[in-house]
Design a protein around this motif. Structure first.
Motif, PDB file in Angstrom:
ATOM      1  N   VAL A  10       0.843  -1.202   0.000  1.00  0.00           N
ATOM      2  CA  VAL A  10       0.000   0.000   0.000  1.00  0.00           C
ATOM      3  C   VAL A  10       0.877   1.251   0.000  1.00  0.00           C
ATOM      4  CG1 VAL A  10      -2.006  -1.095   1.057  1.00  0.00           C
ATOM      5  CG2 VAL A  10      -0.223  -0.122   2.528  1.00  0.00           C
ATOM      6  N   GLY A  15      -0.366   2.513  -4.048  1.00  0.00           N
ATOM      7  CA  GLY A  15      -1.302   3.509  -3.548  1.00  0.00           C
ATOM      8  C   GLY A  15      -1.730   4.474  -4.631  1.00  0.00           C
ATOM      9  N   GLY A  32      -6.687  -3.678   0.696  1.00  0.00           N
ATOM     10  CA  GLY A  32      -5.243  -3.552   0.854  1.00  0.00           C
ATOM     11  C   GLY A  32      -4.649  -4.698   1.644  1.00  0.00           C
ATOM     12  N   SER A  34      -0.913  -5.700   3.469  1.00  0.00           N
ATOM     13  CA  SER A  34       0.409  -5.207   3.847  1.00  0.00           C
ATOM     14  C   SER A  34       0.943  -6.012   5.018  1.00  0.00           C
ATOM     15  CB  SER A  34       0.349  -3.723   4.224  1.00  0.00           C
ATOM     16  OG  SER A  34       1.615  -3.255   4.647  1.00  0.00           O
ATOM     17  N   SER A  39       0.538   0.482   8.113  1.00  0.00           N
ATOM     18  CA  SER A  39       0.446   0.897   6.707  1.00  0.00           C
ATOM     19  C   SER A  39      -0.989   0.846   6.204  1.00  0.00           C
ATOM     20  CB  SER A  39       1.331   0.002   5.837  1.00  0.00           C
ATOM     21  OG  SER A  39       2.690   0.230   6.111  1.00  0.00           O
ATOM     22  N   THR A  40      -1.689  -0.234   6.506  1.00  0.00           N
ATOM     23  CA  THR A  40      -3.074  -0.333   6.035  1.00  0.00           C
ATOM     24  C   THR A  40      -3.977   0.659   6.759  1.00  0.00           C
ATOM     25  OG1 THR A  40      -3.401  -2.230   7.530  1.00  0.00           O
ATOM     26  CG2 THR A  40      -2.946  -2.713   5.204  1.00  0.00           C
ATOM     27  N   ALA A  43      -3.419   3.843   4.986  1.00  0.00           N
ATOM     28  CA  ALA A  43      -4.019   3.793   3.646  1.00  0.00           C
ATOM     29  C   ALA A  43      -5.536   3.967   3.715  1.00  0.00           C
ATOM     30  CB  ALA A  43      -3.656   2.480   2.963  1.00  0.00           C
ATOM     31  N   ILE A  48      -7.076   5.511   0.333  1.00  0.00           N
ATOM     32  CA  ILE A  48      -6.446   4.714  -0.724  1.00  0.00           C
ATOM     33  C   ILE A  48      -7.127   3.358  -0.845  1.00  0.00           C
ATOM     34  CG2 ILE A  48      -4.301   3.560  -1.412  1.00  0.00           C
ATOM     35  CD1 ILE A  48      -2.810   5.890  -0.012  1.00  0.00           C
ATOM     36  N   PRO A 128       2.271   4.780   2.253  1.00  0.00           N
ATOM     37  CA  PRO A 128       0.973   5.270   1.768  1.00  0.00           C
ATOM     38  C   PRO A 128       0.940   6.784   1.585  1.00  0.00           C
ATOM     39  CG  PRO A 128       0.673   3.716   3.569  1.00  0.00           C
ATOM     40  CD  PRO A 128       2.136   3.992   3.493  1.00  0.00           C
TER      41      PRO A 128
END
Length: 282
Positions: A10, A15, A32, A34, A39-40, A43, A48, A128
């Protein structure tokens, strides 16, 4: 229109691709995947992705799976994905190296559902937060081994990239990796090396960065790129990168020799020859 699209990774490329799919109306929902929850979560916060799921669950729910992770992780993850998909699903990757990946998947029974791609765009940023809209416009995208992928899969991936404003080029994986070494990989190595050179000098002269101007910044900006992404690229494309690096070192030695011997004429000749790069870069 896909009902569900999964992006594996992501970060910058995936992204930006997810944002483009949403803007173009290609995906009702983007999932997503990851290694890290942080990170998710980011995102999702940035819009995203709509949901984060484990890889297997995400793949089973998706019509299209897009993989943009470090190239050393791509091979095992791609094999895992291709063991899960049906002939109704499509997989594409965005990796900067192609030979090792394509070779490792050559005999997989679902190879025909995979489209090997490399969108030639990127920045020195990652994660992201680095994703941007309009990232791929007027850039090139390489598709490798088109003949080994199902026609409907290739056609759809081509349509997506073209709608994002990309030009499509077709190469075999070997030639792709050679060209990528010249136009991308050597630029990053040079930038990392130059940054280290200046950092060594900066130990002696604290004021050096006060003099750094636009030329310095533009030359070393790639040194801010993620080592976790670029070290595997250099290693997977080692032979081609070494060839280009040897030529680059040879060119540096020519400049060094000109200065040592005070050969003004040849120094100017080297630079005038370098000016011909305007044929490629306007």
């Amino acid at each position: 229109m896909f009902n569900n699209v999964t992006i594996v990774g992501v970060g910058l490329i995936s992204g930006s691709f997810a944002l483009a799919l949403k803007d173009k109306g290609y995906a009702k929902k983007i999932i997503g995947v990851s290694r890290t929850k942080a990170s998710t979560d980011k995102a999702i916060e940035l819009g995203i992705i709509d949901e984060a799921l484990p890889l297997e669950e995400a793949v089973r729910q998706s019509d299209f799976i897009y993989v943009a992770i470090p190239v050393d992780a791509t091979i095992p993850v791609m094999k895992q994905i291709m063991n899960l998909v049906t002939d109704k699903q499509i997989i594409a990757d965005a990796g900067s190296t192609k030979f090792v990946l394509c070779n490792s998947l050559a005999d997989h029974p679902m190879r025909k559902r995979f489209v090997a791609t490399h969108p030639m765009w990127g920045t020195e940023y990652s994660g992201p937060e680095a994703a941007v809209r309009g990232a791929f416009k007027d850039r090139s995208c390489v598709i490798c081994e088109k003949e080994k992928s199902d026609e409907d899969a290739v056609s759809l991936v081509e349509k997506i990239y073209k709608s994002l404003g990309m030009h499509i080029a077709y190469m075999d994986p070997e030639n792709h990796d050679i060209h990528a070494a010249y136009v991308s990989h050597i630029s990053h190595i040079t930038s990392f090396a130059l940054a280290n050179t200046v950092l060594e000098k900066e130990k002696e002269e604290d004021a050096i960065f006060e003099l750094a101007g636009g030329g310095f910044e533009s030359t070393v900006r790639l040194a801010k790129s993620s080592p976790a992404m670029w070290a595997p690229i250099f290693m997977q494309n080692k032979e081609n990168v070494l060839d280009v690096l040897n030529e680059h070192i040879s060119q540096l030695r020519k400049f060094k020799s000109c200065l040592e011997k005070e050969n003004y004429e040849y120094l100017v000749e080297l630079m005038e020859n370098a000016n011909k790069i305007t044929r490629i870069i306007k």
